[in-house]
Design a protein around this motif. Sequence first.
Motif, PDB file in Angstrom:
ATOM      1  N   GLY A   1      63.400-102.679  -5.142  1.00  0.00           N
ATOM      2  CA  GLY A   1      62.296-101.734  -5.350  1.00  0.00           C
ATOM      3  C   GLY A   1      62.629-100.691  -6.394  1.00  0.00           C
ATOM      4  O   GLY A   1      61.783-100.347  -7.240  1.00  0.00           O
ATOM      5  N   LEU A   2      63.853-100.185  -6.365  1.00  0.00           N
ATOM      6  CA  LEU A   2      64.276 -99.181  -7.343  1.00  0.00           C
ATOM      7  C   LEU A   2      64.328 -99.777  -8.746  1.00  0.00           C
ATOM      8  O   LEU A   2      63.845 -99.167  -9.704  1.00  0.00           O
ATOM      9  CB  LEU A   2      65.641 -98.607  -6.937  1.00  0.00           C
ATOM     10  N   VAL A   3      64.891-100.954  -8.868  1.00  0.00           N
ATOM     11  CA  VAL A   3      64.992-101.597 -10.177  1.00  0.00           C
ATOM     12  C   VAL A   3      63.599-101.923 -10.722  1.00  0.00           C
ATOM     13  O   VAL A   3      63.327-101.710 -11.911  1.00  0.00           O
ATOM     14  CB  VAL A   3      65.886-102.854 -10.107  1.00  0.00           C
ATOM     15  N   ALA A   4      62.710-102.405  -9.854  1.00  0.00           N
ATOM     16  CA  ALA A   4      61.337-102.725 -10.299  1.00  0.00           C
ATOM     17  C   ALA A   4      60.648-101.477 -10.829  1.00  0.00           C
ATOM     18  O   ALA A   4      59.987-101.500 -11.870  1.00  0.00           O
ATOM     19  CB  ALA A   4      60.540-103.336  -9.152  1.00  0.00           C
TER      20      ALA A   4
ATOM     21  N   ALA B   1      62.358 -85.464 -10.186  1.00  0.00           N
ATOM     22  CA  ALA B   1      62.567 -86.905 -10.058  1.00  0.00           C
ATOM     23  C   ALA B   1      61.260 -87.614  -9.708  1.00  0.00           C
ATOM     24  O   ALA B   1      60.363 -87.037  -9.098  1.00  0.00           O
ATOM     25  CB  ALA B   1      63.614 -87.197  -8.988  1.00  0.00           C
ATOM     26  N   ASN B   2      61.182 -88.866 -10.077  1.00  0.00           N
ATOM     27  CA  ASN B   2      60.079 -89.742  -9.675  1.00  0.00           C
ATOM     28  C   ASN B   2      60.511 -90.409  -8.367  1.00  0.00           C
ATOM     29  O   ASN B   2      61.063 -91.501  -8.370  1.00  0.00           O
ATOM     30  CB  ASN B   2      59.796 -90.787 -10.759  1.00  0.00           C
ATOM     31  N   VAL B   3      60.301 -89.713  -7.254  1.00  0.00           N
ATOM     32  CA  VAL B   3      60.777 -90.172  -5.956  1.00  0.00           C
ATOM     33  C   VAL B   3      59.890 -91.303  -5.448  1.00  0.00           C
ATOM     34  O   VAL B   3      58.674 -91.153  -5.343  1.00  0.00           O
ATOM     35  CB  VAL B   3      60.799 -89.012  -4.939  1.00  0.00           C
ATOM     36  N   LEU B   4      60.514 -92.424  -5.140  1.00  0.00           N
ATOM     37  CA  LEU B   4      59.786 -93.573  -4.610  1.00  0.00           C
ATOM     38  C   LEU B   4      59.712 -93.439  -3.095  1.00  0.00           C
ATOM     39  O   LEU B   4      60.583 -93.890  -2.371  1.00  0.00           O
ATOM     40  CB  LEU B   4      60.488 -94.872  -5.004  1.00  0.00           C
TER      41      LEU B   4
ATOM     42  N   ALA C   1      71.456 -91.992 -16.600  1.00  0.00           N
ATOM     43  CA  ALA C   1      71.060 -93.010 -15.633  1.00  0.00           C
ATOM     44  C   ALA C   1      69.601 -93.425 -15.820  1.00  0.00           C
ATOM     45  O   ALA C   1      68.744 -92.605 -16.149  1.00  0.00           O
ATOM     46  CB  ALA C   1      71.264 -92.490 -14.219  1.00  0.00           C
ATOM     47  N   ASP C   2      69.345 -94.707 -15.573  1.00  0.00           N
ATOM     48  CA  ASP C   2      67.971 -95.209 -15.587  1.00  0.00           C
ATOM     49  C   ASP C   2      67.284 -94.938 -14.259  1.00  0.00           C
ATOM     50  O   ASP C   2      66.049 -94.889 -14.190  1.00  0.00           O
ATOM     51  CB  ASP C   2      67.967 -96.720 -15.842  1.00  0.00           C
ATOM     52  N   ALA C   3      68.083 -94.782 -13.201  1.00  0.00           N
ATOM     53  CA  ALA C   3      67.562 -94.534 -11.855  1.00  0.00           C
ATOM     54  C   ALA C   3      68.667 -93.902 -11.024  1.00  0.00           C
ATOM     55  O   ALA C   3      69.839 -93.925 -11.409  1.00  0.00           O
ATOM     56  CB  ALA C   3      67.095 -95.837 -11.212  1.00  0.00           C
ATOM     57  N   VAL C   4      68.273 -93.350  -9.874  1.00  0.00           N
ATOM     58  CA  VAL C   4      69.240 -92.714  -8.979  1.00  0.00           C
ATOM     59  C   VAL C   4      69.002 -93.207  -7.557  1.00  0.00           C
ATOM     60  O   VAL C   4      67.861 -93.295  -7.098  1.00  0.00           O
ATOM     61  CB  VAL C   4      69.122 -91.172  -9.029  1.00  0.00           C
ATOM     62  N   LEU C   5      70.101 -93.510  -6.888  1.00  0.00           N
ATOM     63  CA  LEU C   5      70.092 -93.842  -5.462  1.00  0.00           C
ATOM     64  C   LEU C   5      70.842 -92.738  -4.745  1.00  0.00           C
ATOM     65  O   LEU C   5      72.003 -92.471  -5.066  1.00  0.00           O
ATOM     66  CB  LEU C   5      70.781 -95.187  -5.208  1.00  0.00           C
ATOM     67  N   VAL C   6      70.176 -92.081  -3.808  1.00  0.00           N
ATOM     68  CA  VAL C   6      70.806 -91.033  -3.010  1.00  0.00           C
ATOM     69  C   VAL C   6      71.047 -91.596  -1.623  1.00  0.00           C
ATOM     70  O   VAL C   6      70.127 -92.125  -0.991  1.00  0.00           O
ATOM     71  CB  VAL C   6      69.915 -89.772  -2.932  1.00  0.00           C
TER      72      VAL C   6
END
Length: 183
Positions: A175-178, A137-140, A70-75
């Motif tokens: 925001g996640l995609v950016a 993780a790089n948590v935003l 994955a390029d990113a994760v949404l929890v």
Amino acid sequence: MTDVLVLVGSLRAASTNRQIAETAVALAPEGVTLTIHEGLADLPFYNEDVDVEGSVPQAVTDLRAALTAADAVLVVTPEHNGTVPAVLKNAIDWASRPYGAGSLNGTPLVVVGSAFGQYGGVWAQDDARKALGIAGANVLSDVTFAIPGSVVRFAELHPKDDAEVVEKLTAVLEGLVAATRAA
């Protein structure tokens, strides 16, 4: 193409948080694919004695591979007794190993969710952010969304039909995609 893995902290098929995850999948911006990981219920409780080469359960291998790809994760998580549901915490534990080289290392990640209480599960979200950050993780932390009063609010309304949910979830995904594209 940006691939986002979605982890849902509720196992109940009709859970509001599952519905929110499904709404996020439907709201994926152009060039972005969101995929809900279906294997959290199959993960055994984390046990370091089992987490050795040749003994790692297939469900764990699948989770780690999905997270790595994955390029990113949404929890998307509810709140259980004021904190993270056990199924989500267990997934975090498996993802965090081996220490220093877990499958979340550096991956942009956002935590959102809904709960029955007046704060929408912010305690669980905060605890999840903490554990996921420690797991690598790089948590935003500036991209958040908590929906209070879920049982009443969504008694007769699916989250996809709630204008506020759609608007804020769209902003979360942007925001996640950016962050993913900036990484």
